[in-house]
Design a protein around this motif. Structure first.
Motif, short mmCIF file in Angstrom:
data_model
loop_
_atom_site.label_atom_id
_atom_site.label_comp_id
_atom_site.label_asym_id
_atom_site.label_seq_id
_atom_site.Cartn_x
_atom_site.Cartn_y
_atom_site.Cartn_z
N THR A 1 0.83 -1.21 0.00
CA THR A 1 0.00 0.00 0.00
C THR A 1 0.86 1.25 0.00
O THR A 1 0.67 2.16 -0.82
N VAL A 2 1.82 1.31 0.91
CA VAL A 2 2.68 2.50 1.02
C VAL A 2 3.56 2.63 -0.23
O VAL A 2 3.74 3.74 -0.75
N ALA A 3 4.06 1.51 -0.74
CA ALA A 3 4.89 1.56 -1.96
C ALA A 3 4.09 2.09 -3.14
O ALA A 3 4.60 2.88 -3.93
N GLY A 4 2.83 1.69 -3.24
CA GLY A 4 1.98 2.18 -4.33
C GLY A 4 1.76 3.68 -4.23
O GLY A 4 1.79 4.39 -5.24
N ILE A 5 1.54 4.16 -3.03
CA ILE A 5 1.35 5.60 -2.82
C ILE A 5 2.63 6.35 -3.20
O ILE A 5 2.59 7.34 -3.93
#
Length: 185
Positions: free
Chosen positions: A10-14
């Motif tokens: 999730t954080v990597a996608g953001i």
């Protein structure tokens, strides 16, 4: 990096969206044998992880040689795993949360092959980065956008123009057409 359920994807996608960087989901690079083993509730061992880490390392090297910034997710639970992945410009971002928090997240996740029953083995295997490693630790107990904003701030990264990131000049608003100079301009 971090145990399963820490919010890496999730954080990597953001971050990839905010920065305009390439993104690769490390879990998608596991050989089918590893996926089958974890799906059956069996923890991976070092031998199981070796070809997977080599594949991730190849992705990092290809991006480094091409001068293309990227983000790749990987549990990287042990220092020796991180040593396989370490290049001169790799910075590990350790998303760290309590076992209780991660357990709650895993219990509600239905789209992943990693069962909640393997949480204890992940926690037991984790070797947090040492002070001599190029790594930062981020508290995984907040909203993913807040975690991404802290990463951008702590690594002094610049969100791309048009990003609505919390680290942008006007968080939540597009910078397109606002006279915000392009990165490096």
């Amino acid at each position: 990096m971090g145990i399963s359920g820490s919010g890496k994807s999730t954080v990597a996608g953001i971050l990839a969206g905010q920065l305009g960087w390439d993104l690769e989901e490390g879990d998608d690079l596991h050989p089918q044998e590893n996926i089958d083993k974890m799906s059956a509730g069996h923890a991976l061992n070092d031998e199981d992880r070796a070809p997977w880490l080599d594949t991730i390392s190849s992705w990092i090297i290809e991006h480094t040689m091409a001068g293309v910034p990227g983000i790749i997710t990987c549990s990287a639970l042990k220092r020796r795993y991180r040593d396989v992945l370490r290049e001169h410009n790799v910075i590990f971002v350790h998303l760290a949360g309590s076992k209780d928090l991660i357990g709650r997240r895993l219990a509600t996740r239905h789209d992943h092959y990693m069962p909640t029953s393997l949480l204890d083995s992940q926690v037991a295997t984790l070797e947090a980065p040492d002070a001599d490693e190029r790594a930062i630790t981020i508290d995984a107990g907040r909203a993913p956008a807040e975690e991404a904003a802290e990463i951008v701030r702590r690594l002094a990264l610049a969100p791309r123009p048009g990003s609505s990131s919390l680290g942008a000049p006007e968080p939540g608003k597009s910078s397109v057409g606002r006279g915000v100079p392009a990165q490096g301009a």
